[in-house]
Design a protein around this motif. Sequence first.
Motif, mmCIF file in Angstrom:
data_model
loop_
_atom_site.group_PDB
_atom_site.id
_atom_site.type_symbol
_atom_site.label_atom_id
_atom_site.label_comp_id
_atom_site.label_asym_id
_atom_site.label_seq_id
_atom_site.Cartn_x
_atom_site.Cartn_y
_atom_site.Cartn_z
ATOM 1 N N LEU A 286 -3.426 16.514 -1.736
ATOM 2 C CA LEU A 286 -3.015 17.238 -0.532
ATOM 3 C C LEU A 286 -1.638 16.785 -0.058
ATOM 4 N N PRO A 287 -0.846 17.700 0.511
ATOM 5 C CA PRO A 287 0.515 17.341 0.945
ATOM 6 C C PRO A 287 0.551 16.405 2.149
ATOM 7 N N ASN A 288 -0.577 16.238 2.839
ATOM 8 C CA ASN A 288 -0.608 15.354 4.016
ATOM 9 C C ASN A 288 -1.340 14.038 3.732
ATOM 10 N N ALA A 289 -1.426 13.660 2.462
ATOM 11 C CA ALA A 289 -2.066 12.389 2.081
ATOM 12 C C ALA A 289 -0.999 11.421 1.585
ATOM 13 N N PHE A 290 -1.103 10.173 2.042
ATOM 14 C CA PHE A 290 -0.114 9.151 1.704
ATOM 15 C C PHE A 290 -0.814 7.825 1.425
ATOM 16 N N THR A 291 -0.145 6.985 0.653
ATOM 17 C CA THR A 291 -0.737 5.695 0.301
ATOM 18 C C THR A 291 -0.074 4.563 1.069
ATOM 19 N N ILE A 292 -0.847 3.511 1.278
ATOM 20 C CA ILE A 292 -0.349 2.207 1.701
ATOM 21 C C ILE A 292 -0.723 1.275 0.557
ATOM 22 N N THR A 293 0.269 0.649 -0.044
ATOM 23 C CA THR A 293 0.041 -0.024 -1.326
ATOM 24 C C THR A 293 0.301 -1.514 -1.264
ATOM 25 N N TYR B 224 4.862 -0.799 1.496
ATOM 26 C CA TYR B 224 4.380 -1.801 0.555
ATOM 27 C C TYR B 224 4.035 -3.064 1.330
ATOM 28 N N VAL B 225 2.835 -3.591 1.086
ATOM 29 C CA VAL B 225 2.355 -4.806 1.743
ATOM 30 C C VAL B 225 2.383 -5.936 0.727
ATOM 31 N N GLY B 226 3.132 -6.990 1.017
ATOM 32 C CA GLY B 226 3.252 -8.078 0.055
ATOM 33 C C GLY B 226 3.501 -9.412 0.719
ATOM 34 N N GLY B 227 3.551 -10.441 -0.105
ATOM 35 C CA GLY B 227 3.854 -11.779 0.378
ATOM 36 C C GLY B 227 5.346 -11.955 0.597
ATOM 37 N N GLY B 228 5.724 -13.134 1.075
ATOM 38 C CA GLY B 228 7.112 -13.386 1.384
ATOM 39 C C GLY B 228 8.037 -13.240 0.194
ATOM 40 N N GLY B 229 7.622 -13.758 -0.963
ATOM 41 C CA GLY B 229 8.445 -13.640 -2.159
ATOM 42 C C GLY B 229 8.634 -12.200 -2.588
ATOM 43 N N GLU B 230 7.583 -11.390 -2.466
ATOM 44 C CA GLU B 230 7.674 -9.982 -2.835
ATOM 45 C C GLU B 230 8.633 -9.227 -1.917
ATOM 46 N N LEU B 231 8.506 -9.461 -0.606
ATOM 47 C CA LEU B 231 9.404 -8.788 0.326
ATOM 48 C C LEU B 231 10.858 -9.167 0.047
ATOM 49 N N ALA B 232 11.068 -10.425 -0.361
ATOM 50 C CA ALA B 232 12.432 -10.883 -0.644
ATOM 51 C C ALA B 232 13.035 -10.104 -1.810
ATOM 52 N N TYR B 233 12.251 -9.842 -2.883
ATOM 53 C CA TYR B 233 12.857 -9.109 -3.993
ATOM 54 C C TYR B 233 12.908 -7.608 -3.724
ATOM 55 N N TRP B 234 12.017 -7.083 -2.886
ATOM 56 C CA TRP B 234 12.158 -5.679 -2.484
ATOM 57 C C TRP B 234 13.469 -5.487 -1.726
ATOM 58 N N MET B 235 13.869 -6.483 -0.941
ATOM 59 C CA MET B 235 15.116 -6.350 -0.180
ATOM 60 C C MET B 235 16.354 -6.380 -1.069
#
Length: 531
Positions: free
Chosen positions: A86-93, A342-353
Motif C-alpha cells: 500500500l502507498p501509505n505503508a512505511f517501515t521503521i528499520t 533507521y534505529v541503530g547504535g552509536g557506531g552505526e549512526l556515526a557511519y550513517w552520518m
Amino acid sequence: MQHLEVPYNNTGYFSKIVMDYLEEKKELAPFYHRYPKLQNFEAQIQEKAASFSSEHRKVLVSALEKQYQEFSLSGATQEHINHLVLPNAFTITTGHQLNLFSGPLYFLYKIISVINLCKELKQTYPKQHFVPMYWMASEDHDFEEIQYFNTKGTQIKWETNSGGPVGRLSTDGLEEVYNKFAEVLNNGKNAEELRDLFQKAYVEHQNLADASRYLVNVLFGEHGVVVIDGDDPKLKSLFKPYALKELVAQTTYQQVTKTNQQLTKQGYPNQVNVREINLFYIADGLRERVVKEGNGYRVNNTDLHFSCAEHLFSNVDKLEFLSGNALLRPLYQEVILPNLCYVGGGGELAYWMQLKATFASFNVPFPMLLLRNSALLVTEKQLKKIEKLEVTVQDLFANQHTLIKKIVNQRSTINFNFEEKKQILEANFKELESIAGQTDASFIGAVKAQKAKQIKGLETLEKRLLKAEKKRMYEYVTRLEILQNQLFPNHSLQERQVNFSQFYEVYGKEMIATLLTTLKPLEKNFSIVVL
C-alpha cells in the motif's frame, strides 16, 4: 517494577558524535536529514511516499513472501507484509549481525525500539501503516564476531570453518553447541523454553539466516516484526542501477571522502573507511571486494575479471553475487524499503552520518536516524545490595578505580584527596619560577624539577593512603567491586556483554514484556530497569 533513567552524557559510555547528535548541536546538522521527533515524521512520510514506487513495493512483498514461505507467520506479521504493498505503508528499520542466539542484549533493545516507535507513530499518524523491520546482516563475513554468546558467566561458542556470507552458513555442528548451552541452564520451565528455542532455531534449520529468522519470529512475531534478508536476487535487481553507477562513477568514494574531511574538521573521527569501489562479489564460501583494474574490474583474490561494469552483471544468471559493504548497504536498504527511520547504535549512526551526501548523489531520500534504546537490567536482589552499600545505580557507571576512590573518600574519616594541596603547590612554584626568572633564568629548570618531585610525592602519598583505607574497608570495597562487576561485566555495558537467556531463564516472557512497556525510543535517557 521500577524504572530509573540516567542522561546519556552521565554514563561515560557514548562517543562525542552521539552526544552532540542527541543535543542537536548545529555542527552536526549538515550530516543528517531530519531529527527524529514525532512532528518531523510528516515531512519524511511525504518525501518517501513521493520517491518509492508501487513497482518497488510489489517486488518487496513478493520477496518477503518467498523468504517466509517455509515459516509460520503471526497474524500481525502477515498483516504488516500485506500492508507494504500500500502507498501509505512505511517501515521503521533496525539491523544487526546474525549473532549466535542473538548475541548481546542490545539485539533485543534494537527490535523493541522499532516496535515501540511504530506504535507511537501510529497514534500520531493513524492514516498510515508503520511496519517494524529487522534487517538481517546476512551478507557480512565477520564470523568471529558472531560465533558466540555469553550467559551465566559461560561463553557458548560455535567452532566451524566459515567463509563467505554468514547467512548462507550451514548450521552443521550446532547440535554440539546446543548440548553445551543446555547443560548451562537449570531445569525450570523458562530454561526448557530456551532449550526448545535454540533446538528449533539452530538445529532444525539449514542455514544461519533461516535460524535467525525463526528466532526473531518466536520472540517478536506477535508484535508484527518483519524480518528481511537482503541476500535476495529479486531485491538486488532493484539495486542494479545504483550498483552500476557505483562501479562506473565511484560515487560513494567521492562523496564520503568529502564528508570525512568535513567531519574531521569538526573533530569527529571517521567510523568506517571508504574504498574506491564499495561492492563485494559473494557466493557460497566467497566474499571478496570488486576492484578497478585498467578499464575493467577484477574480484580480489580470484581469477574473475570483467571488461566493463555491464559485463560484470551479464556474466551471471542471478544477482545474488552483488553485495554492498558497510557504506553501501544503507543505500541498498533505502532503495528497497519504504523506510522512514533507521534505529541503530552509536557506531552505526556515526557511519550513517558519513553518507548523507552520497544519498543525495544517488537521489535517494536520507532516513531519519534514531539512537536505539539502551538499558541496564537490575534484579531486586541487586537493588537491595546497592541500597545497603549506600550508593546509587548511577554511581556504578563510573570507572571502577574512580568509583572506589570516591566512595572510600566519602566514608573515610581521613581526607586523602590532595587535589587542593596540589593546586597550592602549583601556585607556590609558579611564584618561585617568576622569582627565578628575575634573578637567574638557569634556576627555572631546577624549580620545575623540584615541583615535579613534590607533586609526585603527594600523589604517591595519596595512593598509599587510599590503599590503606581500602584495606581497612576491605569487606565493603570487595562487595562494591563484585556488584559493579556483575552489572558491568568486563568493565563494559551489560547490554554489550550478556545474552538475553541469562535473564529469560529467570523471568521468561515477562522480561520482554517489561522491556516493551518500559523503553521509550524517543526519550534521550539511558534506562535502568529493575526486574
